[in-house]
Write a protein that holds these residues in place. Structure first.
Motif, PDB file in Angstrom:
ATOM      1  N   PHE A  99       0.853  -1.191   0.000  1.00  0.00           N
ATOM      2  CA  PHE A  99       0.000   0.000   0.000  1.00  0.00           C
ATOM      3  C   PHE A  99       0.889   1.241   0.000  1.00  0.00           C
ATOM      4  O   PHE A  99       1.677   1.428   0.935  1.00  0.00           O
ATOM      5  CB  PHE A  99      -0.904   0.040   1.243  1.00  0.00           C
ATOM      6  CG  PHE A  99      -2.026  -0.938   1.193  1.00  0.00           C
ATOM      7  CD1 PHE A  99      -3.179  -0.654   0.475  1.00  0.00           C
ATOM      8  CD2 PHE A  99      -1.947  -2.161   1.860  1.00  0.00           C
ATOM      9  CE1 PHE A  99      -4.237  -1.548   0.441  1.00  0.00           C
ATOM     10  CE2 PHE A  99      -2.998  -3.061   1.826  1.00  0.00           C
ATOM     11  CZ  PHE A  99      -4.147  -2.756   1.113  1.00  0.00           C
ATOM     12  N   ILE A 159       2.820  -6.349   1.512  1.00  0.00           N
ATOM     13  CA  ILE A 159       1.672  -7.029   2.114  1.00  0.00           C
ATOM     14  C   ILE A 159       1.539  -8.423   1.489  1.00  0.00           C
ATOM     15  O   ILE A 159       1.196  -9.387   2.162  1.00  0.00           O
ATOM     16  CB  ILE A 159       0.374  -6.219   1.866  1.00  0.00           C
ATOM     17  CG1 ILE A 159       0.482  -4.825   2.499  1.00  0.00           C
ATOM     18  CG2 ILE A 159      -0.855  -6.957   2.358  1.00  0.00           C
ATOM     19  CD1 ILE A 159       0.491  -4.783   3.999  1.00  0.00           C
ATOM     20  N   ASN A 193      -5.823 -13.647  10.816  1.00  0.00           N
ATOM     21  CA  ASN A 193      -6.184 -12.249  10.547  1.00  0.00           C
ATOM     22  C   ASN A 193      -4.954 -11.456  10.124  1.00  0.00           C
ATOM     23  O   ASN A 193      -3.882 -11.619  10.696  1.00  0.00           O
ATOM     24  CB  ASN A 193      -6.792 -11.596  11.795  1.00  0.00           C
ATOM     25  CG  ASN A 193      -8.165 -12.166  12.100  1.00  0.00           C
ATOM     26  OD1 ASN A 193      -8.852 -12.635  11.203  1.00  0.00           O
ATOM     27  ND2 ASN A 193      -8.537 -12.154  13.356  1.00  0.00           N
ATOM     28  N   GLY A 194      -5.131 -10.642   9.101  1.00  0.00           N
ATOM     29  CA  GLY A 194      -4.032  -9.790   8.658  1.00  0.00           C
ATOM     30  C   GLY A 194      -3.054 -10.489   7.725  1.00  0.00           C
ATOM     31  O   GLY A 194      -2.044  -9.904   7.325  1.00  0.00           O
ATOM     32  N   ALA A 195      -3.337 -11.743   7.346  1.00  0.00           N
ATOM     33  CA  ALA A 195      -2.400 -12.515   6.507  1.00  0.00           C
ATOM     34  C   ALA A 195      -2.294 -11.974   5.084  1.00  0.00           C
ATOM     35  O   ALA A 195      -1.272 -12.116   4.423  1.00  0.00           O
ATOM     36  CB  ALA A 195      -2.830 -13.975   6.465  1.00  0.00           C
ATOM     37  N   GLY A 196      -3.384 -11.375   4.599  1.00  0.00           N
ATOM     38  CA  GLY A 196      -3.371 -10.848   3.230  1.00  0.00           C
ATOM     39  C   GLY A 196      -4.463 -11.436   2.344  1.00  0.00           C
ATOM     40  O   GLY A 196      -4.461 -11.244   1.122  1.00  0.00           O
ATOM     41  N   LYS A 197      -5.442 -12.097   2.958  1.00  0.00           N
ATOM     42  CA  LYS A 197      -6.498 -12.759   2.174  1.00  0.00           C
ATOM     43  C   LYS A 197      -7.378 -11.726   1.452  1.00  0.00           C
ATOM     44  O   LYS A 197      -7.589 -11.807   0.241  1.00  0.00           O
ATOM     45  CB  LYS A 197      -7.380 -13.647   3.077  1.00  0.00           C
ATOM     46  CG  LYS A 197      -6.608 -14.689   3.862  1.00  0.00           C
ATOM     47  CD  LYS A 197      -7.506 -15.520   4.744  1.00  0.00           C
ATOM     48  CE  LYS A 197      -8.231 -14.757   5.845  1.00  0.00           C
ATOM     49  NZ  LYS A 197      -7.344 -14.196   6.893  1.00  0.00           N
ATOM     50  N   THR A 198      -7.882 -10.746   2.227  1.00  0.00           N
ATOM     51  CA  THR A 198      -8.773  -9.751   1.620  1.00  0.00           C
ATOM     52  C   THR A 198      -8.028  -8.941   0.556  1.00  0.00           C
ATOM     53  O   THR A 198      -8.586  -8.639  -0.504  1.00  0.00           O
ATOM     54  CB  THR A 198      -9.359  -8.813   2.703  1.00  0.00           C
ATOM     55  OG1 THR A 198     -10.000  -9.632   3.679  1.00  0.00           O
ATOM     56  CG2 THR A 198     -10.362  -7.840   2.133  1.00  0.00           C
ATOM     57  N   THR A 199      -6.779  -8.612   0.829  1.00  0.00           N
ATOM     58  CA  THR A 199      -5.994  -7.848  -0.152  1.00  0.00           C
ATOM     59  C   THR A 199      -5.895  -8.643  -1.456  1.00  0.00           C
ATOM     60  O   THR A 199      -6.099  -8.097  -2.550  1.00  0.00           O
ATOM     61  CB  THR A 199      -4.586  -7.547   0.410  1.00  0.00           C
ATOM     62  OG1 THR A 199      -4.748  -6.886   1.667  1.00  0.00           O
ATOM     63  CG2 THR A 199      -3.772  -6.685  -0.522  1.00  0.00           C
ATOM     64  N   GLU A 221     -14.535 -14.708   3.438  1.00  0.00           N
ATOM     65  CA  GLU A 221     -15.030 -15.146   4.756  1.00  0.00           C
ATOM     66  C   GLU A 221     -16.557 -15.341   4.782  1.00  0.00           C
ATOM     67  O   GLU A 221     -17.248 -14.729   5.602  1.00  0.00           O
ATOM     68  CB  GLU A 221     -14.637 -14.123   5.836  1.00  0.00           C
ATOM     69  CG  GLU A 221     -13.140 -13.902   5.974  1.00  0.00           C
ATOM     70  CD  GLU A 221     -12.497 -14.716   7.098  1.00  0.00           C
ATOM     71  OE1 GLU A 221     -13.193 -15.530   7.731  1.00  0.00           O
ATOM     72  OE2 GLU A 221     -11.285 -14.541   7.300  1.00  0.00           O
TER      73      GLU A 221
HETATM   74  N1  LIG Z   1      -5.927   0.180   3.114  1.00  0.00           N
HETATM   75  C1  LIG Z   1      -4.862  -0.321   3.746  1.00  0.00           C
HETATM   76  N2  LIG Z   1      -3.767   0.442   3.944  1.00  0.00           N
HETATM   77  C2  LIG Z   1      -2.659  -0.062   4.566  1.00  0.00           C
HETATM   78  N3  LIG Z   1      -2.573  -1.339   5.022  1.00  0.00           N
HETATM   79  C3  LIG Z   1      -3.636  -2.142   4.859  1.00  0.00           C
HETATM   80  C4  LIG Z   1      -4.838  -1.683   4.220  1.00  0.00           C
HETATM   81  N4  LIG Z   1      -5.720  -2.714   4.182  1.00  0.00           N
HETATM   82  C5  LIG Z   1      -5.104  -3.777   4.784  1.00  0.00           C
HETATM   83  N5  LIG Z   1      -3.866  -3.429   5.193  1.00  0.00           N
HETATM   84  C6  LIG Z   1      -2.881  -4.308   5.863  1.00  0.00           C
HETATM   85  O1  LIG Z   1      -2.598  -5.378   4.985  1.00  0.00           O
HETATM   86  C7  LIG Z   1      -2.374  -6.582   5.726  1.00  0.00           C
HETATM   87  C8  LIG Z   1      -3.251  -7.673   5.169  1.00  0.00           C
HETATM   88  O2  LIG Z   1      -4.606  -7.348   5.435  1.00  0.00           O
HETATM   89  P1  LIG Z   1      -5.821  -8.196   4.856  1.00  0.00           P
HETATM   90  O3  LIG Z   1      -7.084  -7.479   5.207  1.00  0.00           O
HETATM   91  O4  LIG Z   1      -5.564  -8.522   3.449  1.00  0.00           O
HETATM   92  O5  LIG Z   1      -5.695  -9.533   5.728  1.00  0.00           O
HETATM   93  P2  LIG Z   1      -6.713 -10.707   5.893  1.00  0.00           P
HETATM   94  O6  LIG Z   1      -5.923 -11.962   5.774  1.00  0.00           O
HETATM   95  O7  LIG Z   1      -7.877 -10.549   4.997  1.00  0.00           O
HETATM   96  O8  LIG Z   1      -7.154 -10.577   7.400  1.00  0.00           O
HETATM   97  P3  LIG Z   1      -8.601 -10.231   8.027  1.00  0.00           P
HETATM   98  O9  LIG Z   1      -9.298 -11.548   8.080  1.00  0.00           O
HETATM   99  O10 LIG Z   1      -8.238  -9.705   9.383  1.00  0.00           O
HETATM  100  O11 LIG Z   1      -9.224  -9.210   7.126  1.00  0.00           O
HETATM  101  C9  LIG Z   1      -2.636  -6.250   7.169  1.00  0.00           C
HETATM  102  O12 LIG Z   1      -1.400  -6.029   7.797  1.00  0.00           O
HETATM  103  C10 LIG Z   1      -3.439  -4.968   7.108  1.00  0.00           C
HETATM  104  O13 LIG Z   1      -3.204  -4.181   8.233  1.00  0.00           O
END
Ligand SMILES: Nc1ncnc2c1ncn2[C@@H]1O[C@H](COP(=O)(O)OP(=O)(O)OP(=O)(O)O)[C@@H](O)[C@H]1O
Length: 309
Positions: A18, A24, A44-50, A162
């Motif tokens: 980002f 990420i 949580n925070g692994a990077g799935k949603t990204t 999810e």
């Molecule tokens: N808009 C953003 N700007 C900066 N960092 C971000 C942003 N969105 C997510 N992150 C960071 O990117 C990393 C991955 O987040 P992501 O949401 O992809 O994880 P996740 O595996 O989907 O977890 P969760 O289930 O908690 O959503 C995390 O460290 C999060 O803090």
């Protein structure tokens, strides 16, 4: 492994950060087979949603590392998204109107025949609640309506972030049953994320495990269980001559890290053998750190607190 063109989602060394901040996603190579139910797992925070946001074009992949339907995503957006349905985070629904009317709006916008609306409501088991206002729906019903919205245009690929998170055990069981039915009856490939293995292990055919932006595993559920029980442990040995030790231990999987030499072992008995060999070759050993099983630790984290429903 199938031929290359059998993958409905494929990424090649997908990286993402980002605004120039820390990485990420690091070299993610997804391979999702057509017809599979692929569970994208990670804490949580692994990077799935990204990752999902990139697959859906909500975040930009400047390196063109994503292929959907064997086509480069950045050059074929309209074509690939016309065959893709998705649900990320909460479904965006009009709460003050019925489930039926919500679907009717989508149907009209997308110019889909009326029968499809009725079929879709039946598929997600919402026919009897079709004319209730959405604000009276349970969370599980709302999620199923969200999926109906994504399914009404008969996509070949369904991407869900999810989908069972937050549901009660009953809602989870219904959702799992629905996803299985969609995959079986409509032959839809499903890519879904979860942070708990137990929530989805009964329905997925394949899994990808991501942690801190790195893929740790990708394969079938059977392969995962095999790896989890037989996987190597890692030890880090601090010593005065990494290079010489690496040559000496050429039969092991060895690589240099910040703290010393990281060595994969398959049994604890190998540790004294390695130390003996190092000492016999005049290498001074300062410290042995047992890193344990990375995948196993993660596996335990993803299975903790899971209540079987
Ligand atoms: N808009 C953003 N700007 C900066 N960092 C971000 C942003 N969105 C997510 N992150 C960071 O990117 C990393 C991955 O987040 P992501 O949401 O992809 O994880 P996740 O595996 O989907 O977890 P969760 O289930 O908690 O959503 C995390 O460290 C999060 O803090």
């Amino acid at each position: 492994m199938p031929e290359n063109n059998a993958y409905i989602i494929e990424t090649h060394n997908l990286n993402f950060c980002f605004n120039g901040k820390g990485m990420i996603l690091k070299d993610i190579n997804l391979k999702v087979e057509r017809g599979s139910i692929y569970g994208f797992l990670g804490p949580n925070g692994a990077g799935k949603t990204t990752t999902i946001r990139i697959l859906l074009g909500l975040l930009r992949d400047t390196k063109k590392s994503v292929r959907l339907f064997n086509k480069n995503l950045s050059e074929n957006r309209i074509e690939v998204y016309s065959k893709t349905g998705a649900l990320i985070e909460q479904p965006s629904l009009y709460e003050h109107i019925s489930g039926y009317d919500n679907l009717e709006i989508t149907r009209k916008i997308r110019n889909i025949k009326k029968e499809r609306l009725v079929e879709t409501l039946e598929l997600v088991r919402l026919s009897s609640a079709a004319h209730k206002k959405v604000k009276e729906y349970s969370l599980g019903m709302k999620q199923r309506l969200g999926i109906a919205n994504a399914l009404i245009a008969e996509p070949e690929l369904l991407i869900l972030d999810e989908p069972v998170n937050g549901l009660d055990p009953n809602g989870m069981a219904e959702m799992r049953e629905l996803l299985r039915r969609i995959n079986r009856e409509l032959n839809t490939t499903i890519f879904l994320s979860s942070h708990l293995l137990g929530e989805i292990e009964k329905i997925v055919t394949h899994v990808g495990i991501i942690n801190m932006g790195e893929m740790l595993f990708q394969g079938t559920i059977e392969e995962l269980i095999n790896v989890e029980t037989n996987s190597a442990e890692e030890v880090i040995i601090k010593m005065n001559n990494n290079k010489k030790a690496a040559q000496l231990l050429e039969n092991f999987n060895v690589y240099e890290c910040e703290d010393g030499l990281k060595i994969m072992i398959h049994s604890k008995q190998q540790v004294p053998q390695i130390i003996k060999a190092l000492i016999e070759n005049n290498i001074d050993v300062y410290e042995v750190i047992n890193e344990g099983k990375n995948l196993k630790k993660l596996f335990l984290k993803m299975t903790e607190n899971y209540i079987v429903s």
